[in-house]
Scaffold this motif. Structure first.
Motif: not given
Ligand SMILES: O=C(O)[C@H](O)C(=O)COP(=O)(O)O
Length: 264
Positions: A25-30, A43-47, A71-75, A92-96, A135-138, A159-161
């Motif tokens: 899905g849209g999880a993870g960011n690089i 980009p945020t919410n990208s696959s 950009a990703s919410k985790e930038i 790389v941030h994954l939800h592997s 929470p993701p993006g905090s 609880n995230h990755g």
């Molecule tokens: O880990 C996160 O921050 C989100 O769960 C995630 O993986 C995707 O956030 P993004 O803003 O789409 O990079």
């Protein structure tokens, strides 16, 4: 390497990880560092499976968007790692599945969530500290990650990755693959127990020498080195390994002069 090539590389590595289920899905960011010192990120919410090289987010080291989509919410987490690890060129941030499963286990050792099972895990990653759940993006995640980044190229978000870095995007992906496979091994072995490299890891001293010393001389050297390591490292004598690697005098030179010709 040009920015255009780096854009292609990021998309290619992301697709490869998506195809292996490292991020759905849209999880993870690089992200990766560009030659101009800015950062290219997903980009945020990208696959990871359908990134467009031309719409990737290009940001400054302070997070200002220069080009592409938001950009990703985790930038901020990525930028924190680049600040603390100047040698880092890719993250790389994954939800592997296996590392995310590990991040959900109760009673993790927050200093190192994964015991040193294999040499490559130790060489590529080392300890895997845990960042408490946020929470993701905090923005606090970035603060917590920044505290650990100087010492550790990888962190496990509870609880995230994982978030894993390397000297370039290729190494970051290799480190992520190694760590994910090690987490899989960990779950496979958990019911049976496992030997930890921690116990097996011993100081090994290698002496490179030109051949010609007697067996007695070499034995004396190894004994004296062993004593020195026991005394200075405080390890058991039986764990100290010393090797003498000999070379023919005709196959070793110093200053361009063969050892067999020196001193003639
Ligand atoms: O880990 C996160 O921050 C989100 O769960 C995630 O993986 C995707 O956030 P993004 O803003 O789409 O990079």
């Amino acid at each position: 390497m040009s920015e255009s090539q780096l854009r292609q590389d990021l998309v290619r590595y992301a697709r490869s990880m998506y195809q292996r289920g490292y991020s759905s899905g849209g999880a993870g960011n690089i992200s990766l560092k560009l030659p101009d010192g800015n950062v290219l990120a997903t980009p945020t919410n990208s696959s990871f499976g359908d990134l467009d090289p031309d719409t990737l987010s290009k940001v400054t080291m302070t997070g200002e968007l220069l080009a592409g989509e938001k950009a990703s919410k985790e930038i901020l987490m990525h930028l924190a790692i680049y600040r603390q690890r100047p040698q880092c060129g890719g993250i790389v941030h994954l939800h592997s599945p296996w590392l995310t499963a590990l991040s959900c286990l109760p009673g993790l050792d927050n200093e190192n969530a994964l015991p040193p099972i294999t040499p490559y895990q130790v060489m590529r990653v080392g300890k895997l500290p845990v960042v408490r759940y946020l929470p993701p993006g905090s923005p606090v995640i970035a603060e917590e990650v920044e505290k650990l980044a100087a010492e550790h190229n990888s962190k496990l978000l509870a609880n995230h990755g994982p978030i894993i870095s390397g000297k370039d995007i290729r190494e970051a992906v290799f480190n992520a693959e190694e760590l994910e496979e090690t987490a899989r091994l960990y779950f496979m072995l958990k019911p049976f127990g496992m030997n930890s490299q921690e116990e097996k890891r011993m100081p090994e001293i290698v002496v490179y020498a030109v051949e010609g010393r007697s067996a007695e001389q070499k034995k004396t050297l190894m004994v004296k080195i062993t004593e020195a390591v026991v005394e200075s490292f405080g390890v058991e004598r039986d764990r100290v390994v010393v090797s003498i690697v000999e070379t023919k005098a005709s196959e070793k030179s110093r200053g361009g002069v063969l050892y067999c010709e020196r001193g003639k």
